[in-house]
Design a protein around this motif. Sequence first.
Motif, PDB file in Angstrom:
ATOM      1  N   THR A   9       0.829  -1.196   0.000  1.00 13.04           N
ATOM      2  CA  THR A   9       0.000   0.000   0.000  1.00 13.04           C
ATOM      3  C   THR A   9       0.867   1.249   0.000  1.00 13.04           C
ATOM      4  O   THR A   9       1.809   1.362   0.783  1.00 13.04           O
ATOM      5  CB  THR A   9      -0.908   0.017   1.243  1.00 13.04           C
ATOM      6  N   HIS A  11       0.761   5.347   0.493  1.00 14.03           N
ATOM      7  CA  HIS A  11      -0.066   6.409   1.062  1.00 14.03           C
ATOM      8  C   HIS A  11       0.428   7.774   0.617  1.00 14.03           C
ATOM      9  O   HIS A  11       1.603   7.954   0.304  1.00 14.03           O
ATOM     10  CB  HIS A  11      -0.050   6.328   2.598  1.00 14.03           C
ATOM     11  N   HIS A  66       4.654   8.820   9.452  1.00 15.87           N
ATOM     12  CA  HIS A  66       3.836   8.236   8.389  1.00 15.87           C
ATOM     13  C   HIS A  66       4.649   7.591   7.270  1.00 15.87           C
ATOM     14  O   HIS A  66       4.072   6.962   6.379  1.00 15.87           O
ATOM     15  CB  HIS A  66       2.906   9.308   7.808  1.00 15.87           C
ATOM     16  N   GLN A 266     -14.155   3.657  -4.091  1.00 12.86           N
ATOM     17  CA  GLN A 266     -13.079   2.676  -4.229  1.00 12.86           C
ATOM     18  C   GLN A 266     -12.273   2.873  -5.506  1.00 12.86           C
ATOM     19  O   GLN A 266     -11.120   2.456  -5.587  1.00 12.86           O
ATOM     20  CB  GLN A 266     -13.661   1.253  -4.195  1.00 12.86           C
ATOM     21  N   TYR A 272      -9.648   8.223   0.621  1.00 16.96           N
ATOM     22  CA  TYR A 272      -9.529   8.732   1.989  1.00 16.96           C
ATOM     23  C   TYR A 272      -9.397   7.595   2.997  1.00 16.96           C
ATOM     24  O   TYR A 272     -10.134   6.610   2.947  1.00 16.96           O
ATOM     25  CB  TYR A 272     -10.740   9.588   2.342  1.00 16.96           C
ATOM     26  N   GLU A 273      -8.452   7.749   3.925  1.00 16.97           N
ATOM     27  CA  GLU A 273      -8.300   6.780   5.012  1.00 16.97           C
ATOM     28  C   GLU A 273      -8.616   7.388   6.375  1.00 16.97           C
ATOM     29  O   GLU A 273      -9.439   6.857   7.103  1.00 16.97           O
ATOM     30  CB  GLU A 273      -6.891   6.184   5.014  1.00 16.97           C
ATOM     31  N   ASN A 274      -7.947   8.483   6.735  1.00 13.01           N
ATOM     32  CA  ASN A 274      -8.228   9.073   8.040  1.00 13.01           C
ATOM     33  C   ASN A 274      -7.720  10.501   8.135  1.00 13.01           C
ATOM     34  O   ASN A 274      -6.938  10.957   7.302  1.00 13.01           O
ATOM     35  CB  ASN A 274      -7.633   8.227   9.176  1.00 13.01           C
ATOM     36  N   LYS A 316      -4.889  11.517   5.377  1.00 15.41           N
ATOM     37  CA  LYS A 316      -4.118  10.402   4.826  1.00 15.41           C
ATOM     38  C   LYS A 316      -4.961   9.682   3.785  1.00 15.41           C
ATOM     39  O   LYS A 316      -6.130   9.360   4.042  1.00 15.41           O
ATOM     40  CB  LYS A 316      -3.709   9.449   5.946  1.00 15.41           C
ATOM     41  N   PHE A 317      -4.364   9.460   2.617  1.00 16.99           N
ATOM     42  CA  PHE A 317      -5.051   8.789   1.511  1.00 16.99           C
ATOM     43  C   PHE A 317      -4.291   7.529   1.116  1.00 16.99           C
ATOM     44  O   PHE A 317      -3.073   7.466   1.251  1.00 16.99           O
ATOM     45  CB  PHE A 317      -5.122   9.700   0.278  1.00 16.99           C
ATOM     46  N   ARG A 318      -5.032   6.555   0.606  1.00 13.98           N
ATOM     47  CA  ARG A 318      -4.406   5.391  -0.035  1.00 13.98           C
ATOM     48  C   ARG A 318      -4.383   5.622  -1.523  1.00 13.98           C
ATOM     49  O   ARG A 318      -5.395   5.977  -2.133  1.00 13.98           O
ATOM     50  CB  ARG A 318      -5.187   4.115   0.297  1.00 13.98           C
ATOM     51  N   ASN A 320      -4.508   4.545  -5.224  1.00 10.74           N
ATOM     52  CA  ASN A 320      -4.995   3.423  -6.048  1.00 10.74           C
ATOM     53  C   ASN A 320      -4.222   3.405  -7.353  1.00 10.74           C
ATOM     54  O   ASN A 320      -4.061   4.427  -7.998  1.00 10.74           O
ATOM     55  CB  ASN A 320      -6.487   3.576  -6.345  1.00 10.74           C
TER      56      ASN A 320
END
Length: 320
Positions: A9, A11, A66, A266, A272-274, A316-318, A320
């Motif tokens: 993953t 970020h 992070h 998705q 978005y994660e947090n 924080k984003f993941r 894709n």
Amino acid sequence: MSNGYFGSTIHELAVFYNTENFYSAEARTSQLPNIEFSGLRNWDQFRFQNKLQKIAQVFQLINEKHGVMPMLIGLAEVQGEGVLQHLVSQPVFEGRFNVIHYESMDERGVDVALIYDKSKVEVISSEPISYFFEIEGTDPEKYDTTRDVLHVKLKYGSATVNVFVFHLPSKREKDINRPRRDVILTDIRERIMQMNDLGESVLLMGDFNENPDEENIKNITFGSNNEKILSNPFEDLFLKGKFSTFHRQFGLLFDQMLISDDFFKQSASLLYENAEVFDHPKLKSWDRKFEGRPFRTFVGSRYLGGYSDHFPVLLKFRKN
């Protein structure tokens, strides 16, 4: 692993930081109206360098926690592009960051700005959005100004993202500036609705001088037909007692970041994660009387030599 191989993953971070009077070393020789109150009559090269190193250290601490430098950093209370160029030249930024800044007509000489990782982000356009307000009881030709809102349209992967950086008028004098904040946010809300129609993403970041549960912040999250146009991840943090700054005995979460709903899909380039108030122990006051609060540069005109009277906030984003 975090190098992108074997399905690991990746970020990305977006950060906003009100840096509290981040003036150049030469600021005390300028003709700023509030120089006495701000403490700048005692500002010098040593104090500027201390402030510069401390602000750079904040991003080193974020990187250490992070595992990645923020790709977008919105800043408030910075005096001019020279200060920003000094900042991005610090080792933690590794020569990868560019500056977007416009001089505003703020009476204290401080502005908002965006610095970004040019290896990840392509800037399409940028503009300052200025607002002018009549002064009651004076010549109609006289007007008052506030800090500009910075709008930057950028590309990240296949996504077009509109970033707005704010430092809205303060709550001084029994909140005399609330109507001004209402005018600014109503205008930005109309712009966001147009961007939604074009399928473009939106990210608002700034010091709104209002908490997440206040009316102006609530209103900007809905369109003219009461449809949801933005989400505010900092609303839950505020309800949990997380604060980015303080006034007297009150904890406040004026520093916020709001995002359009496509960041929750998705299929999003950035998912978005947090959200987080980055209240690292090093950024907190060492004075027991102010335990848990930011270690400030000034209290009134008294120099303390700290980081800022605000904590940074981040999303924080993941990828894709």
